[in-house]
Design an enzyme around this catalytic site. Structure first.
Site, short mmCIF file in Angstrom:
data_model
loop_
_atom_site.label_atom_id
_atom_site.label_comp_id
_atom_site.label_asym_id
_atom_site.label_seq_id
_atom_site.Cartn_x
_atom_site.Cartn_y
_atom_site.Cartn_z
N TYR A 194 -24.19 -49.40 -58.28
CA TYR A 194 -23.48 -50.67 -58.16
C TYR A 194 -23.30 -51.01 -56.68
O TYR A 194 -23.08 -50.11 -55.87
CB TYR A 194 -22.09 -50.58 -58.78
CG TYR A 194 -22.04 -50.35 -60.27
CD1 TYR A 194 -21.79 -51.39 -61.15
CD2 TYR A 194 -22.22 -49.07 -60.80
CE1 TYR A 194 -21.72 -51.17 -62.52
CE2 TYR A 194 -22.16 -48.85 -62.16
CZ TYR A 194 -21.91 -49.90 -63.01
OH TYR A 194 -21.84 -49.68 -64.37
N HIS A 211 -22.51 -56.06 -62.63
CA HIS A 211 -23.25 -55.02 -63.35
C HIS A 211 -24.05 -54.18 -62.36
O HIS A 211 -24.32 -54.61 -61.24
CB HIS A 211 -24.19 -55.66 -64.37
CG HIS A 211 -23.48 -56.28 -65.53
ND1 HIS A 211 -22.84 -55.54 -66.49
CD2 HIS A 211 -23.31 -57.58 -65.89
CE1 HIS A 211 -22.31 -56.34 -67.40
NE2 HIS A 211 -22.58 -57.59 -67.05
N LYS A 230 -32.13 -54.33 -65.35
CA LYS A 230 -31.93 -53.47 -64.18
C LYS A 230 -33.29 -53.02 -63.67
O LYS A 230 -34.29 -53.10 -64.38
CB LYS A 230 -31.06 -52.26 -64.53
CG LYS A 230 -29.71 -52.63 -65.12
CD LYS A 230 -28.86 -51.42 -65.35
CE LYS A 230 -27.64 -51.74 -66.20
NZ LYS A 230 -26.89 -52.91 -65.77
#
Length: 379
Positions: A284, A292, A325
């Protein structure tokens, strides 16, 4: 918009420190002044400030008691409420065993027993449930709209259905503006609770730390004391962590994972466990309350026996891509057994120097992994 800015401001104040350390500049409100090469007075003022910080004032962190961590049945526990709040708010270490991540069980229990009357404050779990309910309602209304639009195309729409169709269009247009539908908002996040409201309920939750987090807090920051039957030294803690992991010597999974954890922490990333996405770590920029995780890390040690095969990597990459991601492959090179034993058996004046030398032999190389889609890259 005003509410969003206020919420962001409160979050910035609440999670102002990225690590559980108090700096001299923060404690004494002392900053290093700018230096102008052509102005000798600015140099004198700089020297005075450095002397003031390093000699006249005591290091503030040395005056703060170490946080207590208990090793029980192979689990690193932080039971004191003040300690685990500090660890969570200053670096997002650990996980509440009765919560998703932030230890909020006590606050949720207070609301369940109606001891807090403010309905505008939500814990992370309550906020997630609220969003899911709103999204579920949105999907149900959207299904009704699609059914009426189908009737309209077939010219089977009655006057009553036509009125309902227009009403649903207006309703869905408003619902799409809801942050729970459009994106994730932290406006309703509960960020503080009065101590008087928490006094009536015993907190049954504790913060559980990973072994790599515990060793980082002890070795790198020295802000905790770890107890088993007695106070553990850094070397004893290292030995316990290695025993809780697989492998022997330099390829022990704890040391390999810790070298990657320390590496990304030193670069300023907030590192959390990635087990819920099938990877080793999540990165993060600031922490879970803000955004997120942007990256998911999969650790690949320099040992073919411990390395994952391509089928595993493809499966993990697909999961990581689904949650938007980027997958990072962290390759770790470690020393041979002779070098490893030599460092551990050597005597150092400072015990910390032993692990500084040892971890310096581990090399981390990161590579971004992206799935190649032929249809999208033909040009």
């Amino acid at each position: 918009m005003k509410g969003g800015k206020t919420s962001r401001k409160v979050l910035n104040e609440l999670y102002a420190r990225p690590l559980p350390l108090v700096l001299s500049s923060e404690a004494y409100n002392v900053t290093i002044p700018n230096v102008f090469p052509h102005n000798p007075i600015s140099w004198i003022y700089l020297v005075w400030k450095i002397v003031q910080i390093n000699t006249l004032n005591r290091v503030p962190q040395s005056q703060i008691p170490a946080l207590t961590v208990q090793l029980e049945e192979s689990i690193f526990k932080v039971a004191d409420e003040a300690d685990f709040i500090t660890l969570w708010r200053c670096g997002f270490f650990g996980k509440g065993v009765l919560s998703r991540s932030e230890p909020t069980w006590k606050e949720r229990s207070i609301k369940r027993f109606n001891t807090v009357q403010n309905d505008k404050q939500f814990s992370m779990e309550e906020l997630t449930k609220k969003r899911r309910d709103e999204r579920k309602k949105f999907k149900a209304e959207r299904a009704k709209l699609q059914e009426l639009e189908l009737k309209q195309r077939k010219e089977e729409l009655s006057s009553e259905d036509a009125a309902s169709l227009e009403g649903l269009k207006i309703l869905l247009s408003k619902m799409r503006m809801n942050p729970s539908i459009k994106n994730i908002s932290t406006d309703d996040l509960k960020v503080e609770t009065e101590e008087s409201e928490l006094a009536d309920i015993i907190d049954l939750e504790y913060l559980q730390l990973q072994a790599i987090e515990t060793f980082y807090l002890k070795f790198a920051l020295n802000v905790i004391n770890v107890y088993e039957s007695h106070l553990l030294s850094t070397l004893q803690l290292f030995d316990r962590c290695c025993r809780l992991s697989q492998g022997e010597g330099p390829n022990n999974t704890f040391i390999i994972e810790y070298s990657v954890y320390h590496y990304f922490r030193s670069l300023g990333w907030c590192v959390r466990s990635g087990i819920k996405f099938g990877c080793d770590m999540l990165l993060y920029k600031r922490g879970p309350p803000f955004t997120h995780a942007e990256f998911a890390v999969m650790i690949i040690p320099g040992d073919e026996k411990l390395c994952r095969d391509w089928f595993d990597m493809a499966a993990i990459a697909r999961v990581i891509g689904t949650v938007k991601k980027t997958l990072v492959l962290a390759f770790v090179e470690y020393p041979n057994r002779e070098t490893y034993d030599q460092i551990l058996l050597s005597e150092f004046e400072d015990e910390k120097e032993k692990f500084t030398q040892l971890l310096g032999k581990y090399r981390v190389t990161e590579i971004l992994y992206r799935r190649w889609a032929p249809g999208r890259t033909r040009d």
